[in-house]
Write a protein that holds these residues in place. Structure first.
Motif, PDB file in Angstrom:
ATOM      1  N   UNK A 164       0.831  -1.206   0.000  1.00  0.00           N
ATOM      2  CA  UNK A 164       0.000   0.000   0.000  1.00  0.00           C
ATOM      3  C   UNK A 164       0.867   1.257   0.000  1.00  0.00           C
ATOM      4  N   UNK A 165       1.959   1.243   0.762  1.00  0.00           N
ATOM      5  CA  UNK A 165       2.857   2.395   0.791  1.00  0.00           C
ATOM      6  C   UNK A 165       3.529   2.600  -0.565  1.00  0.00           C
ATOM      7  N   UNK A 183       5.102   3.776   7.900  1.00  0.00           N
ATOM      8  CA  UNK A 183       3.841   3.317   7.317  1.00  0.00           C
ATOM      9  C   UNK A 183       3.303   2.211   8.213  1.00  0.00           C
ATOM     10  N   UNK A 184       2.053   2.355   8.612  1.00  0.00           N
ATOM     11  CA  UNK A 184       1.398   1.404   9.508  1.00  0.00           C
ATOM     12  C   UNK A 184      -0.025   1.176   9.006  1.00  0.00           C
ATOM     13  N   UNK A 185      -0.673   0.134   9.523  1.00  0.00           N
ATOM     14  CA  UNK A 185      -2.067  -0.079   9.142  1.00  0.00           C
ATOM     15  C   UNK A 185      -3.004   0.559  10.170  1.00  0.00           C
ATOM     16  N   UNK A 186      -4.300   0.450   9.912  1.00  0.00           N
ATOM     17  CA  UNK A 186      -5.302   1.097  10.768  1.00  0.00           C
ATOM     18  C   UNK A 186      -5.291   0.606  12.210  1.00  0.00           C
ATOM     19  N   UNK A 187      -4.857  -0.623  12.431  1.00  0.00           N
ATOM     20  CA  UNK A 187      -4.870  -1.196  13.780  1.00  0.00           C
ATOM     21  C   UNK A 187      -3.653  -0.794  14.617  1.00  0.00           C
ATOM     22  N   UNK A 188      -2.679  -0.172  13.999  1.00  0.00           N
ATOM     23  CA  UNK A 188      -1.453   0.197  14.714  1.00  0.00           C
ATOM     24  C   UNK A 188      -1.736   1.370  15.655  1.00  0.00           C
ATOM     25  N   UNK A 246      -4.906   1.212   4.552  1.00  0.00           N
ATOM     26  CA  UNK A 246      -6.168   0.499   4.707  1.00  0.00           C
ATOM     27  C   UNK A 246      -6.340  -0.340   3.449  1.00  0.00           C
ATOM     28  N   UNK A 247      -6.067  -1.616   3.558  1.00  0.00           N
ATOM     29  CA  UNK A 247      -6.089  -2.471   2.375  1.00  0.00           C
ATOM     30  C   UNK A 247      -4.964  -2.073   1.438  1.00  0.00           C
ATOM     31  N   UNK A 248      -5.307  -1.725   0.200  1.00  0.00           N
ATOM     32  CA  UNK A 248      -4.288  -1.338  -0.778  1.00  0.00           C
ATOM     33  C   UNK A 248      -4.099   0.170  -0.862  1.00  0.00           C
ATOM     34  N   UNK A 249      -4.781   0.901  -0.012  1.00  0.00           N
ATOM     35  CA  UNK A 249      -4.717   2.359  -0.037  1.00  0.00           C
ATOM     36  C   UNK A 249      -3.898   2.873   1.144  1.00  0.00           C
TER      37      UNK A 249
END
Length: 159
Positions: free
Chosen positions: A19-20, A85-90, A105-108
């Motif tokens: 995603x990043x 770069x982290x995901x929404x749960x981080x 968030x997913x691929x975004x």
């Protein structure tokens, strides 16, 4: 009671990294993953920016990954901008204020916080650009001719 599926850290890391990298491409940045740096470290992503600058994006899959790996300040000397770069749960509050933040968030991915600019010296930028180009070109050549790469590696082992 339903347990939510949580992918393993390696899968989360890969998803955040992809995603990043897509985020970079949308901005016209040219990302190279797993980029070896002159200090022996390896940047998760080193992106060449349209203005000739460099951004390092350090990918973190979870709080434990971030807390157990404190070598990120060593990347700063090889980029103009440093991001996590982290995901929404981080837990985003763990990320230091002095770096940029991308949340996937997913691929975004979205830039939540811009990274402060700290320009590289000209000589370091030139050396890093050369390393970046050689690495990227070598990977492209290997993708275009995997058999040639295998032959070269075999020949180098013999010598």
């Amino acid at each position: 009671m339903s347990l939510a599926f949580a992918p393993p850290p390696a899968a989360r890391t890969l998803a955040v990294c992809r995603a990043a990298a897509r985020f970079c491409a949308r901005l016209g940045w040219a990302p190279v993953t797993e980029m070896p740096l002159p200090n022996g470290r390896r940047a998760d992503i080193l992106a060449l920016l349209p203005d000739g600058g460099f951004a390092v994006i350090e990918v973190k899959s979870c709080a434990r990954d971030f807390l157990s790996d404190q070598k990120w300040p060593e990347y700063r000397e090889f980029c103009d901008r440093l991001y996590f770069a982290v995901d929404l749960d981080f837990p985003q509050e763990l990320i230091p204020e002095e770096v940029g933040l991308l949340v996937t968030d997913g691929t975004d991915a979205t830039r939540v916080r811009e990274a402060p600019d700290h320009r590289l010296a000209g000589a370091r930028r030139k050396a890093l650009l050369h390393r970046y180009a050689v690495t990227a070109a070598g990977r492209l050549a290997a993708m275009q001719d995997p058999a040639g790469l295998a032959e070269l590696r075999a020949a180098l082992r013999v010598e």
